[in-house]
Write a protein that holds these residues in place. Structure first.
Motif, PDB file in Angstrom:
ATOM      1  N   PHE A  27       0.840  -1.206   0.000  1.00  0.00           N
ATOM      2  CA  PHE A  27       0.000   0.000   0.000  1.00  0.00           C
ATOM      3  C   PHE A  27       0.875   1.257   0.000  1.00  0.00           C
ATOM      4  CE2 PHE A  27      -3.894  -1.934   2.390  1.00  0.00           C
ATOM      5  CZ  PHE A  27      -4.166  -2.746   1.306  1.00  0.00           C
ATOM      6  N   PHE A  28       1.909   1.263   0.850  1.00  0.00           N
ATOM      7  CA  PHE A  28       2.777   2.426   0.954  1.00  0.00           C
ATOM      8  C   PHE A  28       3.543   2.671  -0.334  1.00  0.00           C
ATOM      9  CE2 PHE A  28       3.094   1.679   5.821  1.00  0.00           C
ATOM     10  CZ  PHE A  28       1.838   2.232   6.001  1.00  0.00           C
ATOM     11  N   ALA A  29       3.978   1.605  -0.994  1.00  0.00           N
ATOM     12  CA  ALA A  29       4.673   1.758  -2.280  1.00  0.00           C
ATOM     13  C   ALA A  29       3.742   2.410  -3.299  1.00  0.00           C
ATOM     14  CB  ALA A  29       5.167   0.407  -2.785  1.00  0.00           C
ATOM     15  N   GLN A  30       2.472   2.011  -3.273  1.00  0.00           N
ATOM     16  CA  GLN A  30       1.499   2.642  -4.167  1.00  0.00           C
ATOM     17  C   GLN A  30       1.331   4.110  -3.799  1.00  0.00           C
ATOM     18  OE1 GLN A  30      -2.298   0.672  -4.743  1.00  0.00           O
ATOM     19  NE2 GLN A  30      -3.300   2.626  -5.196  1.00  0.00           N
ATOM     20  N   GLY A  31       1.260   4.401  -2.517  1.00  0.00           N
ATOM     21  CA  GLY A  31       1.139   5.788  -2.068  1.00  0.00           C
ATOM     22  C   GLY A  31       2.325   6.633  -2.480  1.00  0.00           C
ATOM     23  N   ASP A  32       3.522   6.044  -2.411  1.00  0.00           N
ATOM     24  CA  ASP A  32       4.718   6.769  -2.853  1.00  0.00           C
ATOM     25  C   ASP A  32       4.612   7.120  -4.335  1.00  0.00           C
ATOM     26  OD1 ASP A  32       5.673   6.411  -0.278  1.00  0.00           O
ATOM     27  OD2 ASP A  32       7.041   4.771  -0.828  1.00  0.00           O
ATOM     28  N   MET A  33       4.123   6.170  -5.139  1.00  0.00           N
ATOM     29  CA  MET A  33       3.965   6.433  -6.578  1.00  0.00           C
ATOM     30  C   MET A  33       2.882   7.481  -6.821  1.00  0.00           C
ATOM     31  SD  MET A  33       4.662   2.717  -8.432  1.00  0.00           S
ATOM     32  CE  MET A  33       3.029   2.147  -8.153  1.00  0.00           C
ATOM     33  N   GLU A  34       1.823   7.443  -6.029  1.00  0.00           N
ATOM     34  CA  GLU A  34       0.768   8.449  -6.162  1.00  0.00           C
ATOM     35  C   GLU A  34       1.340   9.843  -5.871  1.00  0.00           C
ATOM     36  OE1 GLU A  34      -3.001   5.552  -4.950  1.00  0.00           O
ATOM     37  OE2 GLU A  34      -2.011   6.733  -3.392  1.00  0.00           O
ATOM     38  N   LYS A  35       2.140   9.951  -4.817  1.00  0.00           N
ATOM     39  CA  LYS A  35       2.761  11.236  -4.482  1.00  0.00           C
ATOM     40  C   LYS A  35       3.672  11.719  -5.615  1.00  0.00           C
ATOM     41  CE  LYS A  35       2.817  10.693   0.526  1.00  0.00           C
ATOM     42  NZ  LYS A  35       3.639  10.490   1.720  1.00  0.00           N
ATOM     43  N   GLU A  36       4.483  10.812  -6.149  1.00  0.00           N
ATOM     44  CA  GLU A  36       5.399  11.168  -7.239  1.00  0.00           C
ATOM     45  C   GLU A  36       4.657  11.702  -8.461  1.00  0.00           C
ATOM     46  OE1 GLU A  36       7.665   7.666  -8.179  1.00  0.00           O
ATOM     47  OE2 GLU A  36       8.661   7.633  -6.229  1.00  0.00           O
ATOM     48  N   ARG A  37       3.461  11.186  -8.693  1.00  0.00           N
ATOM     49  CA  ARG A  37       2.687  11.564  -9.866  1.00  0.00           C
ATOM     50  C   ARG A  37       1.708  12.711  -9.589  1.00  0.00           C
ATOM     51  NH1 ARG A  37       4.202   6.415 -10.332  1.00  0.00           N
ATOM     52  NH2 ARG A  37       4.643   5.511 -12.370  1.00  0.00           N
ATOM     53  N   GLY A  38       1.698  13.175  -8.352  1.00  0.00           N
ATOM     54  CA  GLY A  38       0.801  14.273  -8.001  1.00  0.00           C
ATOM     55  C   GLY A  38      -0.653  13.851  -7.897  1.00  0.00           C
ATOM     56  N   ILE A  39      -0.886  12.571  -7.716  1.00  0.00           N
ATOM     57  CA  ILE A  39      -2.241  12.023  -7.583  1.00  0.00           C
ATOM     58  C   ILE A  39      -2.590  12.018  -6.093  1.00  0.00           C
ATOM     59  CG2 ILE A  39      -3.650   9.942  -7.914  1.00  0.00           C
ATOM     60  CD1 ILE A  39      -1.704   9.129 -10.140  1.00  0.00           C
ATOM     61  N   PRO A  40      -3.848  12.288  -5.754  1.00  0.00           N
ATOM     62  CA  PRO A  40      -4.226  12.199  -4.333  1.00  0.00           C
ATOM     63  C   PRO A  40      -3.908  10.803  -3.779  1.00  0.00           C
ATOM     64  CG  PRO A  40      -6.002  13.189  -5.612  1.00  0.00           C
ATOM     65  CD  PRO A  40      -4.980  12.694  -6.596  1.00  0.00           C
ATOM     66  N   VAL A  41      -3.312  10.774  -2.624  1.00  0.00           N
ATOM     67  CA  VAL A  41      -2.919   9.508  -2.003  1.00  0.00           C
ATOM     68  C   VAL A  41      -4.116   8.902  -1.278  1.00  0.00           C
ATOM     69  CG1 VAL A  41      -1.334   8.432  -0.350  1.00  0.00           C
ATOM     70  CG2 VAL A  41      -0.559  10.351  -1.760  1.00  0.00           C
ATOM     71  N   GLN A  42      -4.376   7.639  -1.566  1.00  0.00           N
ATOM     72  CA  GLN A  42      -5.465   6.930  -0.901  1.00  0.00           C
ATOM     73  C   GLN A  42      -5.200   6.866   0.601  1.00  0.00           C
ATOM     74  OE1 GLN A  42      -8.224   5.838  -2.640  1.00  0.00           O
ATOM     75  NE2 GLN A  42      -7.251   6.957  -4.302  1.00  0.00           N
ATOM     76  N   MET A  43      -6.266   6.800   1.393  1.00  0.00           N
ATOM     77  CA  MET A  43      -6.178   6.903   2.850  1.00  0.00           C
ATOM     78  C   MET A  43      -5.184   5.914   3.470  1.00  0.00           C
ATOM     79  SD  MET A  43      -9.248   6.761   5.680  1.00  0.00           S
ATOM     80  CE  MET A  43      -9.971   5.334   4.934  1.00  0.00           C
ATOM     81  N   LEU A  44      -5.203   4.660   3.085  1.00  0.00           N
ATOM     82  CA  LEU A  44      -4.323   3.662   3.705  1.00  0.00           C
ATOM     83  C   LEU A  44      -2.951   3.575   3.053  1.00  0.00           C
ATOM     84  CD1 LEU A  44      -6.834   0.743   4.356  1.00  0.00           C
ATOM     85  CD2 LEU A  44      -5.856   2.318   6.022  1.00  0.00           C
ATOM     86  N   ASN A  45      -2.694   4.428   2.063  1.00  0.00           N
ATOM     87  CA  ASN A  45      -1.450   4.331   1.315  1.00  0.00           C
ATOM     88  C   ASN A  45      -0.386   5.344   1.734  1.00  0.00           C
ATOM     89  OD1 ASN A  45      -2.962   2.467  -0.049  1.00  0.00           O
ATOM     90  ND2 ASN A  45      -2.913   3.488  -2.010  1.00  0.00           N
ATOM     91  N   ASP A  46      -0.678   6.184   2.697  1.00  0.00           N
ATOM     92  CA  ASP A  46       0.263   7.232   3.091  1.00  0.00           C
ATOM     93  C   ASP A  46       1.066   6.784   4.307  1.00  0.00           C
ATOM     94  OD1 ASP A  46       1.649   9.536   3.770  1.00  0.00           O
ATOM     95  OD2 ASP A  46      -0.048  10.843   3.290  1.00  0.00           O
ATOM     96  N   ARG A  47       2.284   6.396   4.043  1.00  0.00           N
ATOM     97  CA  ARG A  47       3.140   5.873   5.117  1.00  0.00           C
ATOM     98  C   ARG A  47       3.386   6.890   6.226  1.00  0.00           C
ATOM     99  NH1 ARG A  47       7.326   3.051   3.467  1.00  0.00           N
ATOM    100  NH2 ARG A  47       6.792   2.961   1.266  1.00  0.00           N
ATOM    101  N   GLU A  48       3.219   8.177   5.929  1.00  0.00           N
ATOM    102  CA  GLU A  48       3.446   9.212   6.939  1.00  0.00           C
ATOM    103  C   GLU A  48       2.249   9.415   7.859  1.00  0.00           C
ATOM    104  OE1 GLU A  48       4.698  12.663   4.758  1.00  0.00           O
ATOM    105  OE2 GLU A  48       6.248  11.529   3.709  1.00  0.00           O
ATOM    106  N   LYS A  49       1.099   8.868   7.473  1.00  0.00           N
ATOM    107  CA  LYS A  49      -0.113   9.084   8.266  1.00  0.00           C
ATOM    108  C   LYS A  49      -0.678   7.813   8.886  1.00  0.00           C
ATOM    109  CE  LYS A  49      -1.539  13.112   5.600  1.00  0.00           C
ATOM    110  NZ  LYS A  49      -2.548  13.662   4.705  1.00  0.00           N
ATOM    111  N   VAL A  50      -0.338   6.659   8.342  1.00  0.00           N
ATOM    112  CA  VAL A  50      -0.926   5.403   8.804  1.00  0.00           C
ATOM    113  C   VAL A  50      -0.099   4.811   9.941  1.00  0.00           C
ATOM    114  CG1 VAL A  50      -1.463   3.014   8.144  1.00  0.00           C
ATOM    115  CG2 VAL A  50      -1.969   4.889   6.568  1.00  0.00           C
TER     116      VAL A  50
END
Length: 125
Positions: A18-41
């Motif tokens: 999930f976090f790897a997906q969130g990292d890719m979302e951040k890199e692409r400027g896409i909103p990060v899904q709730m469970l994908n943000d390693r800094e918040k979960v």
């Protein structure tokens, strides 16, 4: 619903994905899904909620249909208690917040106990 050591490993692998997906979302400027943000979960707390709302109802259904699988419910009860203790140890939440989550976990454990063969009076082979 696996024994704790396996549950712990699989949960971490899943969250790492999930976090790897969130990292890719951040890199692409896409909103990060709730469970994908390693800094918040918080890993342990996320598992408590996942067990409470997704896995516990599934375990109840499985054990009602296949009573001989009640060891899965027993493992799940142990696991959710372990996750809440890890959360408390890691996050040091305020006492009131910890008590609320512990009460939720207590209710989950009771729900899981009710579906065991012992509680239902079903003989064990």
């Amino acid at each position: 619903m696996k024994p704790w050591d396996i549950c712990y490993q699989l949960a971490h692998l899943c969250l790492d994905e999930f976090f790897a997906q969130g990292d890719m979302e951040k890199e692409r400027g896409i909103p990060v899904q709730m469970l994908n943000d390693r800094e918040k979960v918080n890993r342990p707390n996320s598992q408590v909620g996942f067990i409470e709302f997704v896995i516990c109802p599934m375990a109840e259904s499985i054990c009602n249909i296949f009573p001989q699988l009640d060891s899965l419910a027993q493992h799940l009860g142990t696991n959710v208690q372990n996750w809440v203790q890890l959360w408390i140890d890691e996050a040091s939440p305020p006492e009131e917040q910890a008590a609320k989550v512990q009460e939720r976990v207590r209710r989950v454990v009771l729900r899981l106990k009710v579906v065991t063969r012992e509680e239902r009076g079903i003989p064990q082979d």
